[in-house]
Design an enzyme around this catalytic site. Structure first.
Site, PDB file in Angstrom:
ATOM      1  N   CYS A  21      67.235  16.462  45.063  1.00 34.43           N
ATOM      2  CA  CYS A  21      66.234  17.379  45.624  1.00 34.43           C
ATOM      3  C   CYS A  21      66.834  18.400  46.575  1.00 34.43           C
ATOM      4  O   CYS A  21      66.290  19.488  46.754  1.00 34.43           O
ATOM      5  CB  CYS A  21      65.089  16.602  46.275  1.00 34.43           C
ATOM      6  N   CYS A 105      64.125  19.279  49.014  1.00 35.07           N
ATOM      7  CA  CYS A 105      64.417  18.681  50.319  1.00 35.07           C
ATOM      8  C   CYS A 105      65.701  19.288  50.866  1.00 35.07           C
ATOM      9  O   CYS A 105      66.430  19.955  50.136  1.00 35.07           O
ATOM     10  CB  CYS A 105      64.542  17.158  50.201  1.00 35.07           C
TER      11      CYS A 105
END
Ligand SMILES: *[C@@H]1O[C@H](CO)[C@@H](O)[C@H](O)[C@H]1NC(C)=O
Ligand SMILES: *[C@@H]1O[C@H](CO)[C@@H](O)[C@H](O)[C@H]1NC(C)=O
Ligand SMILES: *[C@@H]1O[C@H](CO)[C@@H](O)[C@H](O)[C@H]1NC(C)=O
Ligand SMILES: *[C@@H]1O[C@H](CO)[C@@H](O)[C@H](O)[C@H]1NC(C)=O
Length: 182
Positions: A21, A105
């Site tokens: 991510c 992320c």
């Protein structure tokens, strides 16, 4: 007939993202360079665009639609069934873009086109469905790669990028812009 973003929820649940991510890469109007990211060998990959994900890969450049009153899916005559809006395809990309942004992320990256008047286009998918879906504190930083070239007309000081910086910082995410030549 009309297909809403939510109509793809089941499909999304069946094919969740599995890329790292923190290597999520967004892009807007830099098609030419994004291919390099996609073409990288699997074990050397350090950037993942939506087109690298299973759903994005399978459905990239595809057209489909549904006919009113039918559950059948069509890949031809879509203009006729779906008017000019192509809602089935548009809704899919909007839905999957939202999910892609929510998945990001760490350091998220976006590749923008410095040859254009507004590298950050408020009408783009990135502006409408992705930037607002980055989740702080999961995402800590947005790195803008401003791709230049012979006709580079913009620098990181461009006003559209100031708007992007404001949006990003308002979400609590730090912002960093780097101009690059090819
Ligand atoms: C940026 O936009 C210009 C003009 O539309 C286009 O020719 C160029 O290929 C784009 N750059 C990239 C990296 O895609
Ligand atoms: C984000 O980038 C910074 C350098 O700009 C680096 O120090 C940091 O480890 C990165 N964070 C993540 C989660 O990859
Ligand atoms: C965004 O799209 C709308 C409707 O298509 C258009 O009227 C408007 O000029 C566009 N704005 C920009 C900044 O391109
Ligand atoms: C960005 O935010 C600053 C401070 O809130 C404000 O003064 C400035 O006008 C904003 N710039 C743009 C381009 O929205």
């Amino acid at each position: 007939s009309k297909v809403a973003m939510e109509d793809y929820d089941d499909l999304m649940a069946m094919a969740p993202f599995d890329h790292p991510c923190h290597q999520t890469m967004f892009w807007s109007k830099t098609n030419e360079l994004v291919r390099y990211c996609i073409a990288k060998d699997e074990d050397k990959k350090d950037c993942f665009t939506l087109e690298d994900t299973l759903l994005g890969y399978i459905l990239n450049d595809k057209t489909w639609c549904v006919k009113k009153g039918s559950i059948e899916m069509f890949t031809t005559f879509c203009q006729e069934y779906d008017s000019n809006e192509n809602t089935a395809v548009r809704s899919f990309w909007n839905r999957v873009s939202v999910a892609f942004a929510e998945y990001a992320c760490g350091n998220a990256t976006v590749m923008l086109n410095g040859s254009l008047k507004n590298p950050f286009d408020t009408n783009s998918t990135f502006a409408k469905f992705e930037i607002n879906r980055l989740e702080h504190p999961k995402v800590t930083k947005l790195k803008v790669i401003l791709v230049g070239g012979d006709k580079n007309v913009q620098t990181c000081k461009d006003e559209s990028l100031q708007v992007l910086e404001n949006i990003t910082r308002n979400e609590g995410i730090s912002y960093h812009c780097v101009p690059v030549t090819r």
